[in-house]
Enzyme design. Structure first.
Site, mmCIF file in Angstrom:
data_model
loop_
_atom_site.group_PDB
_atom_site.id
_atom_site.type_symbol
_atom_site.label_atom_id
_atom_site.label_comp_id
_atom_site.label_asym_id
_atom_site.label_seq_id
_atom_site.Cartn_x
_atom_site.Cartn_y
_atom_site.Cartn_z
ATOM 1 N N GLY A 154 -0.962 24.876 4.185
ATOM 2 C CA GLY A 154 -0.675 24.720 5.606
ATOM 3 C C GLY A 154 0.715 25.202 5.948
ATOM 4 O O GLY A 154 1.311 25.991 5.223
ATOM 5 N N LEU A 158 -8.503 28.177 5.108
ATOM 6 C CA LEU A 158 -7.059 28.404 5.031
ATOM 7 C C LEU A 158 -6.456 28.036 3.665
ATOM 8 O O LEU A 158 -6.649 26.928 3.171
ATOM 9 C CB LEU A 158 -6.362 27.583 6.134
ATOM 10 C CG LEU A 158 -4.848 27.795 6.248
ATOM 11 C CD1 LEU A 158 -4.514 29.199 6.705
ATOM 12 C CD2 LEU A 158 -4.224 26.755 7.162
ATOM 13 N N ASP A 159 -5.718 28.958 3.088
ATOM 14 C CA ASP A 159 -4.968 28.727 1.840
ATOM 15 C C ASP A 159 -5.849 28.263 0.686
ATOM 16 O O ASP A 159 -5.381 27.570 -0.224
ATOM 17 C CB ASP A 159 -3.842 27.696 2.066
ATOM 18 C CG ASP A 159 -2.783 28.216 3.025
ATOM 19 O OD1 ASP A 159 -2.673 29.438 3.165
ATOM 20 O OD2 ASP A 159 -2.076 27.397 3.624
ATOM 21 N N SER A 160 -7.106 28.623 0.719
ATOM 22 C CA SER A 160 -8.020 28.149 -0.309
ATOM 23 C C SER A 160 -8.717 29.263 -1.077
ATOM 24 O O SER A 160 -9.571 28.995 -1.908
ATOM 25 C CB SER A 160 -9.089 27.239 0.324
ATOM 26 O OG SER A 160 -8.475 26.158 0.979
#
Lengths: 283, 283, 283, 283
Positions: free
Chosen positions: D200, D226-228
């Protein structure tokens, strides 16, 4: 915030910290950072102390003379710096420009408590970069025949410009004693190996041939003896048998930039104290 | 050499260092180590100061009462330690014994300024190792039904033995609030991931499934909230896709041992100061 | 799972991989791992290939003779290993026992694809540890006068016991050529510096005096020339001016253990191929 | 030297390596690099194999059709790349330009097997840098209202320019599914934390507040979540309590640059194979 910073070394004895802290307190200073270290082998006391000048009673110009009385009592080696005196920096570079570029970018982004005033090179290659960043550039070719004469020109320029710190960002010329003695503990070099391993020329080639599994870089102050001055910082990176000599160079460059950058930053922040052939890095 | 060590935190203001240094100097102490730090966000002053008691005028028992007058003036949180008071340590362990072994070996070689007095386990497995090293061993099985009762027994034992530091060297039971509140900032845990990543159980499995390229370990103080206490130390090791889950565990163990060992050593050397949910590590 | 592993080096040419893979496939083997490397400078091909023997048509004893025909065609240096042939290991140690302990603990936990058969020491100190772990211990004091005679005794013992790998876990005697030539690329030493920096004796003292900011350890095969054999593994740890010589030793020990452990493990898993004075580590 | 590279994954079975090696050998190719890996959990075979096209019998255009017959037999996922097809790269950037600068400098020095064709930014700031390096610059401001429309423009441009790899060098806009689905495993992002910790926004602030002792950066492929997405590379740097939030950012930037640079380089050298949510990095 304006601050004053003292770097001190002296024989250890009782009362040093109290005396220095009292000097600051009685003159209405507030200590921002203080770190001390005692080398038990040599019974030496080291200190870095930084205090705010806001409301400090002694005027800037009088601080050194007044502190010198304290210093005498304890037989101190000391130096005093002010955060609003911005040191001027000269960069020497030859053909490889990645360290130069890194310093200029960080300078542009205000990472350094100093001002890059000029670039000197024995080649013309870096002139374009200097221009891009609006830094004065001097092309002083050098060979064994003209070395002493060229160094004199360089020294003259450095003195005229009031240069305090010299950074060798891959400068492949060795200075003579005449030059280095003018700037004791003020010339920072980057050596592309984990010194003392692979001193001298072609360190990546040496590392490649020895088959090491980790390569490194070293930033250090220049002394008369090649690659033997006080070490400021090291860092390393893991490599393996798949890496060609070219790969070692490329991956090593990333480390070189970091290691040189840290040394320059710490020097400018007055965090390095040289004693004997070693450094104390106050963090 | 006998020394006294003060760990101090308080609102920052002028004169703190001078006052403390004077307290030591006027009573004929020699400062061996001093390090201070100011957290600018919260305007908090932190200090660790250690001085030799050789020739110190105030008798050991009187130092705390006399210093408390200084402390009050500056509204200090402080604690005073003496190098000749050897803290007693209890180790809690379940079935995995590599961290236990590492602590016992280092203890045997006098790496720690403390004495491992006893081992408590919810399994019997570590009893042989305890015996090898001549350390008292208590087998306290634990389950949800008997947890509160068992913790009471444990607390009683710890108090009778005068335990000051509890080390969880892979202890797979979660303590209740009743237990942790008795030992604030005095229970060190090793978590086998790079917290806050992979908190909770099976961190290596979580790391394996996420496909990370670096694994780590974290030592931290236990608080009521699982895996969320102040972090003391981290370290990491690089892994790649060839590593099976078992390999992560094996390679991670080397890191866990180092990270736990450092936390225990620093705690015993009074180098850790907890503020909020963070640690200041004086080095 | 029983496997066979080939380590191969030869001049590079077309068809090597195809030929080897066909040899395995046609005899109904399933490749578990295969990695190859070409050194472009010397045009040398390197390979490690491991396949399952489940259902493999050629009986174990016939594999080498049959593969030798393939090998001849490509002028290969090769060696063949079977996972169910457990190599026997001898550890040589002097007074410092932390590496010995680490190897014994890992051996006890089945980390190594090998069996520690015996410990030889020029001191008696390690005998207690050997006993704890139930390993045969031989006390062979050594000095310049008796060195050649003692080495003969050692060689006799090693041959009688069928030792394949010798690990020098801090053994402070230098072997003669008569000894080292019997075990080419089969004697692993741990040197407590980042070779080639600080070769020879007292590396921590040398590092301390030079003022380095990172210390390291190196595991390597012993050759006739002191501290100059093929490097297997390095690792490093950051230090600073606060570290006394004793601290360097203590912190370095953690690195030494890891670096030696990895070299022993890789050797036993047949992951190391020596060429010239370098190693290829198949991962 | 012109080469072809195959990236392959398929269910493991006997004969895969032999079949592929034969395909190359029989058509007169010389293997330059070959590495394979088996994921035992999922019984999946992975391979990267690169061979010289000098003297290769099959013409470039015919290689894929001919190999597809082999591939079908083993139910392979595969892709074929040629070293003389230079992939085109688009960089997306917002206001922070240090990663952009690093990529452009390395591009200028021919570190990448690809061509940076254009820069897209939601701000105008980077236009000067783009100009300095002679790269086309597109200023596409973006907000929630115009996001889908702007993405369409961006997609159109990317397709017209034949962009194969998108690098998010600090681009602070989140893409919609409409965008990311067009470039599966082809959008590389740099996240300035050690994912999955501090996903995040404001990862440095999160790290600072948690009091970690090591910070890191992660390069990964963008997926819808997101960011995964699959992690390509991590690296870390040690910090301590003296570091302010600003210091974390500055020191972290050095790591970010290295981690992003490696991911881009590996992608362009066809060394990354994505499976599930993980990456195999062939080295």
């Amino acid at each position: 915030m304006n601050t004053a910073t003292l770097l001190i070394s002296c024989p250890d004895q009782k009362g040093i910290t109290a005396t220095i802290a009292n000097f600051i307190y009685k003159n209405n200073g507030n200590i921002e950072h203080a770190d001390q270290h005692i080398d038990a082998n040599s019974n030496t006391f080291f200190m870095r102390i930084e205090w705010s000048l806001k409301g400090f009673i002694i005027p800037k110009k009088e601080i050194a003379p007044q502190f010198s009385k304290v210093a005498k009592k304890f037989n101190m080696n000391w130096s005093l710096y002010f955060s609003d005196d911005i040191p001027k920096i000269a960069i020497f570079v030859s053909k490889a420009t990645y360290c130069l570029y890194d310093l200029l970018l960080k300078h542009e982004q205000d990472y350094f408590s100093g001002k890059i005033a000029l670039i000197i090179s024995n080649h013309d290659k870096a002139s374009t970069i200097a221009k891009r960043f609006g830094i004065k550039f001097y092309h002083y070719p050098k060979n064994n025949a003209n070395k002493r004469e060229t160094e004199k020109k360089e020294l003259k320029l450095l003195q005229e410009e009031g240069i305090e710190l010299i950074v060798l960002a891959h400068y492949l010329q060795i200075f003579t004693k005449q030059f280095t003695q003018k700037y004791p503990n003020s010339i920072i070099n980057i050596h592309h190996s984990f010194l003392p391993a692979f001193a001298g020329s072609n360190p990546y080639r040496q590392a490649y041939q020895r088959g090491v599994k980790i390569i490194g870089a070293t930033s250090h102050y220049i002394t008369e003896k090649l690659d033997s001055g006080p070490i400021i910082e090291h860092d390393v990176i893991r490599v393996d048998h798949r890496r060609r000599l070219l790969d070692l160079k490329r991956e090593g460059q990333e480390i070189e930039k970091m290691v040189l950058n840290r040394a320059v930053r710490w020097h400018l922040e007055r965090k390095i104290l040289v004693y004997g052939n070693k450094t104390v890095i106050f963090d």
